[in-house]
Design a protein around this motif. Structure first.
Motif, PDB file in Angstrom:
ATOM      1  N   TRP A  50     -12.306 -22.405 -13.123  1.00 12.22           N
ATOM      2  CA  TRP A  50     -11.760 -23.742 -13.308  1.00 12.22           C
ATOM      3  C   TRP A  50     -10.283 -23.750 -12.969  1.00 12.22           C
ATOM      4  CZ3 TRP A  50      -8.846 -25.777 -17.722  1.00 12.22           C
ATOM      5  CH2 TRP A  50      -8.831 -27.171 -17.769  1.00 12.22           C
ATOM      6  N   TYR A  51      -9.857 -24.800 -12.289  1.00 13.60           N
ATOM      7  CA  TYR A  51      -8.434 -25.017 -12.013  1.00 13.60           C
ATOM      8  C   TYR A  51      -8.151 -26.505 -12.044  1.00 13.60           C
ATOM      9  CZ  TYR A  51      -3.888 -25.075  -9.871  1.00 13.60           C
ATOM     10  OH  TYR A  51      -2.556 -25.283  -9.642  1.00 13.60           O
ATOM     11  N   ASN A  52      -7.291 -26.913 -12.962  1.00 13.97           N
ATOM     12  CA  ASN A  52      -6.841 -28.300 -13.081  1.00 13.97           C
ATOM     13  C   ASN A  52      -5.390 -28.224 -13.550  1.00 13.97           C
ATOM     14  OD1 ASN A  52      -6.606 -31.033 -13.293  1.00 13.97           O
ATOM     15  ND2 ASN A  52      -7.997 -31.257 -15.011  1.00 13.97           N
ATOM     16  N   PRO A  53      -4.432 -28.288 -12.628  1.00  8.67           N
ATOM     17  CA  PRO A  53      -3.024 -28.023 -12.959  1.00  8.67           C
ATOM     18  C   PRO A  53      -2.569 -28.718 -14.240  1.00  8.67           C
ATOM     19  CG  PRO A  53      -3.266 -28.681 -10.664  1.00  8.67           C
ATOM     20  CD  PRO A  53      -4.594 -28.862 -11.309  1.00  8.67           C
ATOM     21  N   PRO A  54      -1.886 -27.991 -15.112  1.00 10.54           N
ATOM     22  CA  PRO A  54      -1.448 -26.596 -14.979  1.00 10.54           C
ATOM     23  C   PRO A  54      -2.438 -25.601 -15.581  1.00 10.54           C
ATOM     24  CG  PRO A  54      -0.448 -27.516 -16.917  1.00 10.54           C
ATOM     25  CD  PRO A  54      -1.321 -28.617 -16.307  1.00 10.54           C
ATOM     26  N   PHE A  55      -3.649 -26.017 -15.895  1.00  9.16           N
ATOM     27  CA  PHE A  55      -4.612 -25.153 -16.561  1.00  9.16           C
ATOM     28  C   PHE A  55      -5.512 -24.436 -15.561  1.00  9.16           C
ATOM     29  CE2 PHE A  55      -3.675 -28.804 -19.277  1.00  9.16           C
ATOM     30  CZ  PHE A  55      -3.049 -28.143 -20.323  1.00  9.16           C
ATOM     31  N   LYS A  56      -5.908 -23.217 -15.944  1.00 13.04           N
ATOM     32  CA  LYS A  56      -6.776 -22.419 -15.080  1.00 13.04           C
ATOM     33  C   LYS A  56      -7.587 -21.463 -15.947  1.00 13.04           C
ATOM     34  CE  LYS A  56      -3.055 -19.124 -14.423  1.00 13.04           C
ATOM     35  NZ  LYS A  56      -1.725 -19.635 -14.597  1.00 13.04           N
ATOM     36  N   ILE A  91     -14.666  -2.754 -19.021  1.00 12.07           N
ATOM     37  CA  ILE A  91     -15.661  -3.139 -18.030  1.00 12.07           C
ATOM     38  C   ILE A  91     -16.284  -1.857 -17.473  1.00 12.07           C
ATOM     39  CG2 ILE A  91     -16.110  -4.355 -15.875  1.00 12.07           C
ATOM     40  CD1 ILE A  91     -12.976  -5.210 -17.546  1.00 12.07           C
ATOM     41  N   GLU A  92     -17.622  -1.783 -17.529  1.00 10.92           N
ATOM     42  CA  GLU A  92     -18.333  -0.588 -17.091  1.00 10.92           C
ATOM     43  C   GLU A  92     -19.495  -0.970 -16.177  1.00 10.92           C
ATOM     44  OE1 GLU A  92     -17.986   1.870 -21.288  1.00 10.92           O
ATOM     45  OE2 GLU A  92     -19.696   0.517 -20.991  1.00 10.92           O
ATOM     46  N   ASN A  93     -19.716  -0.168 -15.139  1.00 15.16           N
ATOM     47  CA  ASN A  93     -20.891  -0.322 -14.271  1.00 15.16           C
ATOM     48  C   ASN A  93     -21.095  -1.782 -13.830  1.00 15.16           C
ATOM     49  OD1 ASN A  93     -21.486   2.451 -14.741  1.00 15.16           O
ATOM     50  ND2 ASN A  93     -22.378   1.869 -16.689  1.00 15.16           N
ATOM     51  N   THR A  94     -20.024  -2.390 -13.377  1.00 17.67           N
ATOM     52  CA  THR A  94     -20.052  -3.808 -13.025  1.00 17.67           C
ATOM     53  C   THR A  94     -19.492  -4.007 -11.619  1.00 17.67           C
ATOM     54  OG1 THR A  94     -19.953  -4.528 -15.314  1.00 17.67           O
ATOM     55  CG2 THR A  94     -19.114  -6.068 -13.681  1.00 17.67           C
ATOM     56  N   THR A  95     -20.057  -4.978 -10.900  1.00 10.36           N
ATOM     57  CA  THR A  95     -19.590  -5.313  -9.557  1.00 10.36           C
ATOM     58  C   THR A  95     -18.953  -6.696  -9.562  1.00 10.36           C
ATOM     59  OG1 THR A  95     -21.296  -3.965  -8.507  1.00 10.36           O
ATOM     60  CG2 THR A  95     -20.313  -5.716  -7.165  1.00 10.36           C
ATOM     61  N   PHE A  96     -17.775  -6.800  -8.947  1.00  8.64           N
ATOM     62  CA  PHE A  96     -17.076  -8.069  -8.723  1.00  8.64           C
ATOM     63  C   PHE A  96     -17.153  -8.344  -7.225  1.00  8.64           C
ATOM     64  CE2 PHE A  96     -15.377  -6.541 -12.662  1.00  8.64           C
ATOM     65  CZ  PHE A  96     -15.150  -7.682 -13.412  1.00  8.64           C
ATOM     66  N   LYS A  97     -17.752  -9.478  -6.863  1.00  4.88           N
ATOM     67  CA  LYS A  97     -18.076  -9.708  -5.463  1.00  4.88           C
ATOM     68  C   LYS A  97     -17.752 -11.141  -5.021  1.00  4.88           C
ATOM     69  CE  LYS A  97     -22.244  -9.683  -2.623  1.00  4.88           C
ATOM     70  NZ  LYS A  97     -23.697  -9.568  -2.668  1.00  4.88           N
ATOM     71  N   ASP A  98     -17.249 -11.286  -3.811  1.00  2.00           N
ATOM     72  CA  ASP A  98     -17.074 -12.567  -3.123  1.00  2.00           C
ATOM     73  C   ASP A  98     -16.174 -13.565  -3.853  1.00  2.00           C
ATOM     74  OD1 ASP A  98     -18.647 -11.698  -1.011  1.00  2.00           O
ATOM     75  OD2 ASP A  98     -20.498 -12.461  -1.904  1.00  2.00           O
ATOM     76  N   HIS A  99     -15.083 -13.101  -4.407  1.00  2.00           N
ATOM     77  CA  HIS A  99     -14.082 -14.009  -4.977  1.00  2.00           C
ATOM     78  C   HIS A  99     -13.086 -14.329  -3.862  1.00  2.00           C
ATOM     79  CE1 HIS A  99     -15.870 -12.244  -8.595  1.00  2.00           C
ATOM     80  NE2 HIS A  99     -15.705 -13.474  -9.051  1.00  2.00           N
ATOM     81  N   THR A 100     -13.478 -15.291  -3.030  1.00  2.00           N
ATOM     82  CA  THR A 100     -12.691 -15.642  -1.845  1.00  2.00           C
ATOM     83  C   THR A 100     -12.296 -17.111  -1.805  1.00  2.00           C
ATOM     84  OG1 THR A 100     -14.710 -16.017  -0.585  1.00  2.00           O
ATOM     85  CG2 THR A 100     -13.750 -13.804  -0.448  1.00  2.00           C
ATOM     86  N   ALA A 101     -12.654 -17.877  -2.833  1.00  2.00           N
ATOM     87  CA  ALA A 101     -12.352 -19.314  -2.844  1.00  2.00           C
ATOM     88  C   ALA A 101     -10.844 -19.547  -2.918  1.00  2.00           C
ATOM     89  CB  ALA A 101     -13.038 -19.986  -4.032  1.00  2.00           C
ATOM     90  N   LYS A 102     -10.411 -20.623  -2.321  1.00  2.00           N
ATOM     91  CA  LYS A 102      -9.013 -21.063  -2.387  1.00  2.00           C
ATOM     92  C   LYS A 102      -8.902 -22.138  -3.458  1.00  2.00           C
ATOM     93  CE  LYS A 102      -7.537 -18.917   1.425  1.00  2.00           C
ATOM     94  NZ  LYS A 102      -6.490 -17.925   1.424  1.00  2.00           N
ATOM     95  N   TYR A 103      -7.749 -22.172  -4.135  1.00  2.00           N
ATOM     96  CA  TYR A 103      -7.528 -23.202  -5.149  1.00  2.00           C
ATOM     97  C   TYR A 103      -6.051 -23.573  -5.142  1.00  2.00           C
ATOM     98  CZ  TYR A 103      -5.390 -19.694  -8.152  1.00  2.00           C
ATOM     99  OH  TYR A 103      -4.562 -18.735  -8.652  1.00  2.00           O
ATOM    100  N   GLY A 104      -5.687 -24.539  -5.952  1.00  2.00           N
ATOM    101  CA  GLY A 104      -4.300 -24.985  -6.038  1.00  2.00           C
ATOM    102  C   GLY A 104      -4.150 -26.349  -5.408  1.00  2.00           C
ATOM    103  N   GLN A 105      -3.005 -26.938  -5.623  1.00  2.00           N
ATOM    104  CA  GLN A 105      -2.779 -28.292  -5.139  1.00  2.00           C
ATOM    105  C   GLN A 105      -2.904 -28.394  -3.628  1.00  2.00           C
ATOM    106  OE1 GLN A 105       0.947 -28.971  -7.143  1.00  2.00           O
ATOM    107  NE2 GLN A 105      -0.067 -30.182  -8.724  1.00  2.00           N
ATOM    108  N   LEU A 106      -2.536 -27.331  -2.934  1.00  2.00           N
ATOM    109  CA  LEU A 106      -2.653 -27.336  -1.481  1.00  2.00           C
ATOM    110  C   LEU A 106      -3.773 -26.414  -0.997  1.00  2.00           C
ATOM    111  CD1 LEU A 106       1.149 -27.244  -0.555  1.00  2.00           C
ATOM    112  CD2 LEU A 106      -0.375 -29.224  -0.676  1.00  2.00           C
ATOM    113  N   GLY A 107      -4.511 -25.846  -1.944  1.00  2.00           N
ATOM    114  CA  GLY A 107      -5.590 -24.941  -1.578  1.00  2.00           C
ATOM    115  C   GLY A 107      -5.107 -23.668  -0.919  1.00  2.00           C
ATOM    116  N   LEU A 108      -3.921 -23.198  -1.343  1.00  2.00           N
ATOM    117  CA  LEU A 108      -3.320 -22.026  -0.710  1.00  2.00           C
ATOM    118  C   LEU A 108      -3.417 -20.762  -1.552  1.00  2.00           C
ATOM    119  CD1 LEU A 108      -0.102 -23.679   0.752  1.00  2.00           C
ATOM    120  CD2 LEU A 108      -2.264 -23.193   1.918  1.00  2.00           C
TER     121      LEU A 108
END
Length: 137
Positions: A50-56, A91-108
């Motif tokens: 979730w992102y809704n300035p200034p909260f995330k 965190i054990e035996n866990t995979t973090f994958k595909d965190h590629t989304a853009k966010y922010g007021q300009l999506g940067l």
């Protein structure tokens, strides 16, 4: 309160959007100081955050408490897959994958697999795959 989501290798518990379309499709799972002894084991967390300035918030937000995350897949979330604030979660035996989304007021701004605020984490056999940022900062 306490959440003990304990699936199995063959029957994982999934937290996602019914639409299952994109990062940020639903909010987040929140753990606070009253969430003692919480566990996420054999879970899949996807399309949250979730992102809704200034909260995330990452799809899993741990604030002023500790959570054990194990044998899980956290993928394709907005802002972060895991967001730790004043936490020393494990965190054990866990995979973090595909965190590629853009966010922010300009999506940067780039999403991260793990976002730390005044926190440390113990990582044991954790895999990072195709994330814009694995651990921030």
């Amino acid at each position: 309160g306490t959440l003990r989501a304990e699936g199995s290798e063959n029957e994982k518990i999934t937290f996602t959007s019914l639409a299952q379309t994109s990062a940020g499709a639903w909010g987040f799972i929140s753990f606070s100081a009253s969430s003692t002894n919480s566990i996420l084991d054999n879970v899949i967390v996807r399309y949250g955050g979730w992102y809704n300035p200034p909260f995330k918030s990452g799809a899993v937000k741990v604030n002023n408490t500790d959570v054990i995350i194990s044998n899980s897949l956290i993928e394709n979330n907005l802002f972060a897959g895991l967001h730790l604030v004043n936490s020393t979660s494990t965190i054990e035996n866990t995979t973090f994958k595909d965190h590629t989304a853009k966010y922010g007021q300009l999506g940067l701004s780039d999403s991260a697999a793990i976002y730390l605020e005044n926190s440390t984490t113990t990582l044991d056999n954790v895999t990072f795959v195709n994330n814009s940022i694995d651990i921030f900062p």
